[in-house]
Every structure is written in structure tokens, then in C-alpha cells.
Design a protein around this motif. Structure first.
Motif, PDB file in Angstrom:
ATOM      1  N   VAL A  31     -35.681   2.098  -4.631  1.00  0.00           N
ATOM      2  CA  VAL A  31     -35.390   3.498  -4.932  1.00  0.00           C
ATOM      3  C   VAL A  31     -34.283   4.078  -4.056  1.00  0.00           C
ATOM      4  O   VAL A  31     -34.148   3.739  -2.889  1.00  0.00           O
ATOM      5  N   ARG A  32     -33.512   4.968  -4.669  1.00  0.00           N
ATOM      6  CA  ARG A  32     -32.451   5.650  -3.936  1.00  0.00           C
ATOM      7  C   ARG A  32     -33.032   6.769  -3.091  1.00  0.00           C
ATOM      8  O   ARG A  32     -33.902   7.515  -3.552  1.00  0.00           O
ATOM      9  N   CYS A  33     -32.567   6.879  -1.852  1.00  0.00           N
ATOM     10  CA  CYS A  33     -32.989   7.952  -0.951  1.00  0.00           C
ATOM     11  C   CYS A  33     -31.744   8.676  -0.457  1.00  0.00           C
ATOM     12  O   CYS A  33     -30.664   8.085  -0.394  1.00  0.00           O
ATOM     13  N   PHE A  34     -31.912   9.936  -0.098  1.00  0.00           N
ATOM     14  CA  PHE A  34     -30.752  10.764   0.248  1.00  0.00           C
ATOM     15  C   PHE A  34     -30.982  11.450   1.584  1.00  0.00           C
ATOM     16  O   PHE A  34     -31.999  12.128   1.763  1.00  0.00           O
ATOM     17  N   ARG A  35     -30.065  11.260   2.520  1.00  0.00           N
ATOM     18  CA  ARG A  35     -30.195  11.948   3.805  1.00  0.00           C
ATOM     19  C   ARG A  35     -28.835  12.459   4.239  1.00  0.00           C
ATOM     20  O   ARG A  35     -27.862  11.701   4.266  1.00  0.00           O
ATOM     21  N   ASP A  36     -28.811  13.732   4.572  1.00  0.00           N
ATOM     22  CA  ASP A  36     -27.537  14.347   4.958  1.00  0.00           C
ATOM     23  C   ASP A  36     -27.339  14.190   6.465  1.00  0.00           C
ATOM     24  O   ASP A  36     -27.518  15.126   7.222  1.00  0.00           O
ATOM     25  N   GLU A  37     -26.997  12.967   6.871  1.00  0.00           N
ATOM     26  CA  GLU A  37     -26.844  12.671   8.297  1.00  0.00           C
ATOM     27  C   GLU A  37     -25.392  12.339   8.597  1.00  0.00           C
ATOM     28  O   GLU A  37     -24.625  12.033   7.700  1.00  0.00           O
ATOM     29  N   ASP A  38     -25.058  12.340   9.896  1.00  0.00           N
ATOM     30  CA  ASP A  38     -23.746  11.831  10.273  1.00  0.00           C
ATOM     31  C   ASP A  38     -23.738  10.332  10.016  1.00  0.00           C
ATOM     32  O   ASP A  38     -24.737   9.654  10.233  1.00  0.00           O
ATOM     33  N   LEU A  39     -22.589   9.844   9.558  1.00  0.00           N
ATOM     34  CA  LEU A  39     -22.579   8.465   9.079  1.00  0.00           C
ATOM     35  C   LEU A  39     -22.097   7.476  10.122  1.00  0.00           C
ATOM     36  O   LEU A  39     -21.306   7.792  10.981  1.00  0.00           O
ATOM     37  N   ARG A  40     -22.627   6.269  10.037  1.00  0.00           N
ATOM     38  CA  ARG A  40     -22.196   5.151  10.875  1.00  0.00           C
ATOM     39  C   ARG A  40     -22.108   3.945   9.965  1.00  0.00           C
ATOM     40  O   ARG A  40     -22.362   4.035   8.776  1.00  0.00           O
ATOM     41  N   ALA A  41     -21.749   2.809  10.598  1.00  0.00           N
ATOM     42  CA  ALA A  41     -21.550   1.594   9.794  1.00  0.00           C
ATOM     43  C   ALA A  41     -22.787   1.259   8.957  1.00  0.00           C
ATOM     44  O   ALA A  41     -22.671   0.788   7.843  1.00  0.00           O
ATOM     45  N   ASP A  42     -23.959   1.515   9.498  1.00  0.00           N
ATOM     46  CA  ASP A  42     -25.135   1.106   8.728  1.00  0.00           C
ATOM     47  C   ASP A  42     -25.844   2.295   8.080  1.00  0.00           C
ATOM     48  O   ASP A  42     -27.027   2.253   7.820  1.00  0.00           O
ATOM     49  N   ARG A  43     -25.096   3.368   7.852  1.00  0.00           N
ATOM     50  CA  ARG A  43     -25.698   4.523   7.182  1.00  0.00           C
ATOM     51  C   ARG A  43     -24.834   5.016   6.038  1.00  0.00           C
ATOM     52  O   ARG A  43     -23.616   5.048   6.144  1.00  0.00           O
TER      53      ARG A  43
END
Ligand code: ASP
Length: 585
Positions: free
Chosen positions: A215-227
Motif C-alpha cells: 500500500v501507498r503511504c504519504f508523509r510530508d517530511e523532509d526528504l533524504r535518499a531513503d525517503r
């Protein structure tokens, strides 16, 4: 019929058959009398040859071809004069009798080859071209295979794949929600799920005792290589289980996947490491145990000799770097700089060199006798030829600096081999995490995580010490999955909300639906979720999850190809009762 075979299919056994292929022009080589065309599709590359005796029409068409043209070619399979053992189809070629241009192509903005000359942004903008390249294609195939083996395994174990909604109310996973305005309910918003957590728990109340969903999940976080702002989880939940039952099933699933997709077999149970041990020995809740170099605490052994840095520190710890006694001043300086970077934040690095002849040298030998230094070395398990590195600080900061240092040394010493896998379960996480800034407890996992029954009395005395029935699946220093046994008792759940600072009204407003459900017979339950994209990149030997997602976003959360996010029309805004304001600087 557009094609009789794919471009990866023909072999010597097909010589003399007439075939039709269709695909993209990888390359055209014109050698005067002869023209060679590399024709590519998803399955491979086949060489086409237009010969001197070929029909004039074919020659003329061949002369017009450019990179990435879509063509169809009919001809006879012939044995190649000079075979190419590096190509699966390298023994044969197709002598073209009919050649049709199905579509022309502009010159692509970067070369469509394994090592492309295109920069990141350009390749993201033309993702559909990037996806034609082998590394990405292979990543997509790996992802597909992994998804298939997950479904095969979980189906055989009796799990039901059930979809849950995307337009929901906030779930408190700890990140910011993406929200969606509702036209039919002006001034109200949906949130996109950070995970289907509450829904899978409700499915347990509904009696579907083994659930999963990719399933797709959504998080409004600052991004990094593994996010990525949207990412995929293998989300699972089971009823009538204890922690051990969950770990058992998913350890088998992990082993099944390792074997099925990589041919890697584990004939031993994965290690279970309490969180406290992981922190003390590796300074991380996701230790990379492909190699040793565990920390050794030297706080009391190192204090009392007048070296103020150590004397005033809450924690002094060391790691023994094997074979590093030969490190030069420059190498040591580099490592010092490395751990002094703001991201790591250590104040400095002390070293003890254990020469092969048994003598010792150290950056602090003014304060410590050779015997004392040897004692540390012995405590840390260092041998002649090794180097001891020490860090002193507040406990938390020192552990995290040693963790970074250990990983860096592991990298430099070639101990982090991507083809080697070292999975483990980290268990017994703390239930709560104290935040100094806001002066309150946060749930380390999420508010539905069950405390260990024997630790429940600590709610009244020392909540920070409560351990949870929570676990993470870690491979090679990557947190691949995590979950917990849930609270299924409304009373205990209220207590948890209370300690997390929810007033009864707020808890009711946010989670009334769940609390209510618990009044109608909630079974004991628990589960976990794996980060599917991370699982794929780990199996593929990559550091970034991006290449395992067909259409990812860049570091500022933009889709460079479709140019999203983007403004919307005034009319759309009006319909949603939204007015825009200037963004805060
Ligand atoms: N929902 C949790 C997460 O996304 C996983 C779980 O507890 O099952 O991290």
C-alpha cells in the motif's frame, strides 16, 4: 502482428527462420556496404543487418534511422560471422528484408545506456527515457518479483489482501499529513494516510485475522535518499498473536524473499537484539552487524587522571579499528574532521595506536601510562596492529558520534559488502520518548503500541522506562520494517493517550472511532509494516530508493516530469472555498 519474437529471444536454433521484430533503435553503425542496427526492447537487444544485396527500399529506410526510432523489421535469422559472447543474442543477427519506421524520435537529451551521461534532474524530467535503461529496468523487474513473492508467501499463510481508503482522517504516525480539501464538505479536509494503521486494527476487530496490503503511504517530511513523500509499505496485521508469533511468520517471509529473489539462504534464526543493547554496542537502533567493532564503555576506566575532556564527560567510549595502527596523521585528521561535522557534532577524537611490537602511542599519553592505555585496549578487544578511537561527550551524543565513526571505518575497511546480508530483529523498544523542547512524552512507535505487561506499573513511577512490545526488522544498518503488539483494551489505550498529553476530549475527537470499536470485542492483535521501496533497494544493492520507484519525486518533493505540485485555477479554489495567502518567508 507487430512481432513474432522479442529482441531478447533469438538464438542459433532459430537460424533460417523468418522473424519480425519491433523495438527501439539503440544504435546504427554504417560500414559502407553494410548497416548494423541494434534493436532494443524490454527483453534485450538483437542486431539487424542491412546488406549490400538488400532491397533498395530497405537501404533507404535504414539510412533515415536515428537513436530511439521505433521500427519493425522482418528478415531471416542468420549465424553471425563474428559472434558477441557478451550478448545473449550474440550468436545471430537478422538480415533485414522489410523495414518499417513505426515512429520517429527526437535525439534523446541523454544517452540511453547503462552509464548515462544525463544528470539527475534531466533524467527525472524524462523519466520514461531513463526507465528504458537497463539499471532502472532491472530495478523494476526486481520490484515486481519481490511483490510477487510477498503475495505468494502471504497468500499461502492465509493472509487476505484488503484495500483501505486513501482519503482519511489524520493518523498520528509522527510526520506531517498531506491534506486534501473536500468540495462537498467546505472547509473540511481529508488527510492522506501515513499508514493504514487504524484501519488494519479495525479489520482485526472485524474478524479478518490475517491482513496484508502492499500500500501507498504519504508523509510530508523532509526528504533524504531513503525517503519519498509517497512510498509503499507491505502492511500486515494478525489477531490472536504475541510478539513471537509475528516475528516467526515475518522472519519466514523475509527468508522466503531472500531465497526467491536473491538465492540467499539463511539456515539460522535471525538475531534478536534488545534496543538497549543495540544502543550501547552500536549507538543505533538499526545496527549494521555485518561487522563487529562494538563500542566499549571506558567512562570510569578513563576518568581521574587529570584529562579534563574525559573527566567532565558523561560517557567515554571506544572502538577498536582492526589493522588501523598504520593510519597516518592525515587519515586520523580526516576521521576527526568527519566526526566534528555539525551533523555528527563530536568535539574531538582521541586515538591509541597499538604497534605490532606491543608498544603503544596515543594522543593522550601525557595523561595515561602505557599500561593504562593497554588496559583500555584489552577492554575494547583491540590487538597489536589495531587502533583504538575514543569519543567523550554527553552519552547520547557520544554514542551517535561513535556510531557514525564505526560506519565510516566499516566503509573504509571494506566491511560493508553489499552482497552480504546481516538481518536482525531489534526488540524491546522504549514505549515513550521524552522531548526536552516540548517537555512531554512522545510515542516511540505510535500511540497504539502495547507496553510490556510487566512494565505497566511504571506508568505511575517512571514512564520513560516502560518497554514496548515493539520490534524493528533491520538489515545492514537499514530499518526495513517495524511494528508492535497493539493495545486492545480501551482502558489502557486511554491511559496511553493521557500520558501523550491528549485530553479525553481530544482523544475522543481523534480516535473515538477506534475506542468505540474496542467496545465491541477487540481481539489481541499485532503486526508490522515493511518499507517496500527500501526492501527493494537493499536487495538491489542501492543506497537510494528512488531507482526502485517508477516515478519518484526529487529532493524538494517535486515531480520534475509532470511538474507537480502546481497552482490550480481560481475556479477550483472557489469551489473548495479556499483563498491563497503569501507564503511566509
Ligand atoms: N503503521 C506502522 C508504521 O507505519 C507499522 C506498524 O506498526 O504496523 O510504521
Amino acid at each position: 502482428m507487430y512481432r513474432s519474437h522479442t529482441c531478447g529471444q533469438l538464438r542459433s536454433r532459430d537460424v533460417n527462420t523468418t522473424v519480425t521484430l519491433a523495438g527501439w533503435v539503440q544504435k546504427v553503425r554504417n560500414l559502407g556496404a553494410m548497416t548494423f542496427i541494434d534493436l532494443r526492447d524490454r527483453y534485450g537487444i538483437t542486431q539487424l543487418v542491412v546488406e549490400e544485396h538488400s532491397a533498395e527500399e530497405v537501404k533507404q529506410t535504414a539510412a533515415q534511422l536515428g537513436r530511439e526510432f521505433v521500427i519493425q523489421a522482418t528478415g531471416k535469422v542468420i549465424e553471425r560471422a563474428s559472434k558477441n559472447p557478451r550478448m545473449e543474442t550474440g550468436d545471430i543477427e537478422v538480415s533485414v528484408e522489410r523495414l518499417v519506421i513505426l515512429n520517429r524520435a527526437q535525439t534523446p537529451p541523454f544517452t540511453i545506456e547503462d552509464n548515462s551521461d544525463g544528470g539527475d534532474d534531466l533524467r527525472m524530467k524524462y523519466r520514461y527515457l531513463d526507465l528504458r535503461r537497463n539499471p532502472l529496468k532491472n530495478a523494476m523487474i526486481l520490484r515486481h518479483k519481490m511483490a510477487q513473492s510477498i503475495r505468494t508467501f502471504l497468500d499461502s499463510e492465509g493472509f487476505l489482501e484488503i484495500e483501505t481508503p486513501y482519503l482519511i482522517k489524520s493518523t498520528p504516525e509522527g510526520a506531517r499529513d498531506f491534506v486534501v480539501p473536500s468540495r462537498m464538505n467546505p472547509n473540511e479536509f481529508y488527510a492522506l494516510p501515513q499508514s493504514p494503521q487504524t484501519f488494519k486494527q479495525l479489520l482485526m476487530v472485524a474478524g479478518y485475522d490475517k491482513y496484508f496490503q502492499i500500500v501507498r503511504c504519504f508523509r510530508d517530511e523532509d526528504l533524504r535518499a531513503d525517503r519519498q513523500p509517497e512510498f509503499t509499505q507491505i502492511d500486515c496485521e494478525m489477531s490472536f498473536v504475541e510478539q513471537e508469533d509475528v516475528l516467526e511468520v515475518f522472519e519466514r517471509m523475509a527468508k522466503f524473499m531472500f531465497k526467491n529473489t536473491l538465492g540467499v539462504e539463511f539456515d539460522y534464526p535471525f538475531r534478536r537484539m534488545p534496543w538497549s543493547e543495540a544502543m550501547a554496542k552500536y549507538g543505533s537502533d538499526k545496527p549494521d552487524i555485518r561487522f563487529g567493532m562494538e563500542f566499549c564503555e571506558l567512562t570510569s576506566a578513563a576518568q581521574g587522571n587529570g584529562f579534563s575532556v574525559f573527566d567532565s564527560a558523561e560517557y567515554v567510549g571506544a572502538i577498536a579499528a582492526p589493522g588501523c595502527a598504520s593510519y597516518t596523521r592525515k587519515q586520523i585528521d580526516e576521521l576527526t574532521e568527519f566526526i566534528k561535522r555539525p551533523q555528527v557534532g563530536a568535539k574531538g577524537l582521541v586515538w591509541v595506536r597499538l604497534e605490532a611490537d606491543g608498544s603503544v602511542k596515543s594522543s593522550v599519553d601525557k595523561f595515561y601510562s602505557p599500561d593504562q592505555l593497554r588496559k583500555w585496549a584489552e577492554m575494547a578487544g583491540a590487538r597489536p596492529g589495531d587502533m583504538l578511537f575514543l569519543v567523550a561527550d554527553k552519552r547520547k551524543r557520544a554514542l551517535s558520534a561513535l556510531c557514525e565513526l564505526r560506519l565510516e571505518l566499516g566503509e573504509r575497511l571494506g566491511l560493508r559488502d553489499k552482497s552480504k546480508f546481516a538481518p536482525l530483529w531489534v526488540v524491546d523498544f522504549p514505549l515513550l520518548e521524552w522531548d526536552d523542547e516540548t517537555q512531554r512524552f512522545y510515542a516511540m512507535h505510535h500511540p497504539f503500541t502495547s507496553p510490556k505487561p510487566e512494565d505497566i506499573p511504571l506508568f505511575d513511577t517512571d514512564p520513560g522506562k516502560i518497554r514496548a512490545n515493539a520490534y524493528d526488522f533491520v538489515v545492514n544498518g537499514v530499518e526495513v520494517g517495524g511494528g508492535s503488539i497493539r493495545i486492545h483494551d480501551a482502558q489502557l489505550q486511554h491511559r496511553m493517550f493521557d500520558i501523550l498529553g491528549f485530553t479525553p476530549e481530544k482523544a475522543e475527537e481523534q480516535f473515538g472511532f477506534l475506542m468505540n470499536a474496542f467496545k465491541f470485542g477487540a481481539p489481541p492483535h499485532g503486526g508490522l509494516a515493511f518499507g517496500f521501496d527500501r526492501f527493494c533497494s537493499l536487495f538491489g544493492g542501492a543506497d537510494s530508493i528512488r531507482d526502485y520507484i517508477a516515478f519518484p519525486k526529487n529532493n524538494s518533493g517535486r515531480d520534475m516530469m509532470i511538474d507537480a505540485p502546481s497552482p490550480i485555477d481560481k475556479a477550483q479554489l472557489d469551489e473548495l472555498c479556499l483563498t491563497l495567502t503569501e507564503p511566509k518567508k
